[in-house]
Scaffold this motif. Sequence first.
Motif, short mmCIF file in Angstrom:
data_model
loop_
_atom_site.label_atom_id
_atom_site.label_comp_id
_atom_site.label_asym_id
_atom_site.label_seq_id
_atom_site.Cartn_x
_atom_site.Cartn_y
_atom_site.Cartn_z
N THR A 235 0.80 -1.22 0.00
CA THR A 235 0.00 0.00 0.00
C THR A 235 0.84 1.27 0.00
OG1 THR A 235 -0.13 -0.09 2.42
CG2 THR A 235 -1.92 -1.12 1.19
N SER A 236 2.16 1.14 0.07
CA SER A 236 3.00 2.34 0.05
C SER A 236 3.14 2.86 -1.36
CB SER A 236 4.39 2.02 0.61
OG SER A 236 4.30 1.53 1.92
N ASP B 243 16.40 -4.34 0.26
CA ASP B 243 16.95 -4.83 -1.01
C ASP B 243 18.27 -5.57 -0.85
OD1 ASP B 243 18.74 -2.81 -0.48
OD2 ASP B 243 18.16 -1.55 -2.18
N GLY B 244 18.66 -5.85 0.40
CA GLY B 244 19.89 -6.58 0.64
C GLY B 244 21.15 -5.75 0.61
N ASP B 245 21.02 -4.44 0.46
CA ASP B 245 22.19 -3.56 0.44
C ASP B 245 22.00 -2.45 1.47
OD1 ASP B 245 24.40 -2.06 -0.07
OD2 ASP B 245 23.77 -1.36 -2.08
N PRO B 246 22.42 -2.68 2.71
CA PRO B 246 22.22 -1.68 3.76
C PRO B 246 23.12 -0.46 3.63
CG PRO B 246 23.44 -3.54 4.62
CD PRO B 246 23.02 -3.92 3.24
N SER B 247 24.04 -0.48 2.67
CA SER B 247 24.96 0.65 2.52
C SER B 247 24.34 1.82 1.76
CB SER B 247 26.24 0.20 1.80
OG SER B 247 25.95 -0.20 0.46
N THR C 241 15.21 3.40 -4.33
CA THR C 241 13.98 4.18 -4.49
C THR C 241 12.84 3.62 -3.65
OG1 THR C 241 14.61 4.79 -6.74
CG2 THR C 241 12.29 5.03 -6.15
N ALA C 242 12.67 2.29 -3.67
CA ALA C 242 11.57 1.69 -2.91
C ALA C 242 11.74 1.93 -1.41
CB ALA C 242 11.50 0.20 -3.21
N ALA D 208 5.39 0.32 4.96
CA ALA D 208 5.28 1.65 5.54
C ALA D 208 4.12 1.79 6.52
CB ALA D 208 5.13 2.69 4.43
N LYS D 209 2.96 1.26 6.19
CA LYS D 209 1.78 1.42 7.05
C LYS D 209 2.04 0.86 8.45
CE LYS D 209 -2.64 1.35 8.44
NZ LYS D 209 -3.27 2.48 9.12
N ASN D 210 2.55 -0.36 8.52
CA ASN D 210 2.78 -0.97 9.83
C ASN D 210 3.89 -0.27 10.61
OD1 ASN D 210 0.80 -2.76 9.08
ND2 ASN D 210 2.00 -4.60 9.45
N ILE D 211 4.96 0.09 9.91
CA ILE D 211 6.05 0.80 10.60
C ILE D 211 5.54 2.11 11.17
CG2 ILE D 211 8.26 1.99 10.28
CD1 ILE D 211 9.02 -0.15 8.27
#
Length: 480
Positions: free
Chosen positions: A111-112, A171-175, A179-180, A273-276
């Motif tokens: 829903t984001s 996306d597996g890249d915390p660095s 966009t998402a 996003a909604k739950n966070i």
Amino acid sequence: MPIRPRRTGAFAVAGVVAFGALAVVLGSQADAQQPAPLPIDQLLGQAQQGQAALGRVQSRLTEVAVQNKLSTEHLRQILSTDKTAWLDRGGRLFYREPVATTSERKASAGTSPRWARSAVTAATGPAFELHSKPGSNRVIYLDFTGHTITGTAWNQSPKPATVNITPYDTDGDPSSFGTAEQDVVHDVWARVAEDYASFDVDVTTQEPTAAAIDRSSASDQQYGTRVVIDPTTWYQSDCRCGGVAYVGVYDNASRHAYYQPALVFTKGVGTGAKNIAEAAAHEAGHNVGLSHDGTSTVGYYAGHGAWAPIMGVGYSKAISQWSKGEYADANNKEDDYSVISTHGLALRPDEAGDTTATAAALTVGTPATGIITAQSDTDVYRVNITTAGTYTARANPATVGGNLDIKLDLLNGSGTVVTSNDPASGQSDAATPTGLGATITTALQPGTYYLRIDNVGYANPLNTGYSTYGSRGTYTLTLS
């Protein structure tokens, strides 16, 4: 033979006096030998869940209640009925929230919005430079970028002395933030900013200085809280919870930093996003003094219709508002706005008058923005029509996570209502409310008119809707 006077009574009195004095002395010695009361941390030993904590501090409950800025009976009720309530070993109240259920995660999945395709006015700009009220002396910092926790209540043994929380990552890249991921940051910020829109506080994603969050003394008037969006397992793997936060510590004038931050665990609520956002507003709500909204049978009220209380659980409801327990079987009647205001957050001043005599100016074709901050607040705008024609007035709540349900009135120059609009509210999905805005289309002759924005409720707050109490927030008004 002379009779000697009897002295038995005198001896008896003297004996009583002597015995009484001896008893006082012995009593004083006994009192002096009594051990001093144990410190609260020794009574508790370690963090204790609700009823277990209550059993250990029962004789000192008033003392613990004062420490937590609660009445004795309110603290008793919390500890005896709320399984998510805990006392740390120092006697400070905190909550461990349950994880979101599978259905609650699915309800808000997908829903984001993607800002690359659908711009949201309230959330445009760089994801980590968002502010709801820049310049405010109060702050709620939504921290997605990682944080080191050390020297705090969360580091009490057996927890690690230092914890390095990694950035939010999907996306597996915390660095870096794709966009998402930035879309989620925008969306969470917009929702939490709307929940706190009535208050003089800057909800931001841009990291403040430490001094802007910490409160060093009672004279320090610039302070706030950090809500960390935590994707790691250091705490969550043990508690299996959705978030944790201390109660009533937002305006602490001593050891403020010790009770920071509040935490939202994505492994407990999901990465959407909604739950966070629901969890972040809820945990910050604990910091500003709020307890849970439940019923006699459940700790968290999940709402009804399209509505839920923020201090319940609003994952599956598109309209989540502050509450004072007006729904059926509510177990918590505390006035959320009143409690929040006693913990450091004042309401914003009204920016538009409530009557035609104090109306703000509105120009045809130019949007006006404002905030309904109080239950009794109405905002009135004056507009001068110079050309006869058909005009449309639109009053829209916040584009994302709107809390304000609007009734729009058109008044003529003498202040008489010409026409009104107040659609029924609902939701198209768990993150998208419907019917909160209002539109009027009508033919107007040249002259002076007024547009009035009023906050309204919907249906029956007991079981099908909500009252005007929590119907507050931002709006945009246009006439074209």
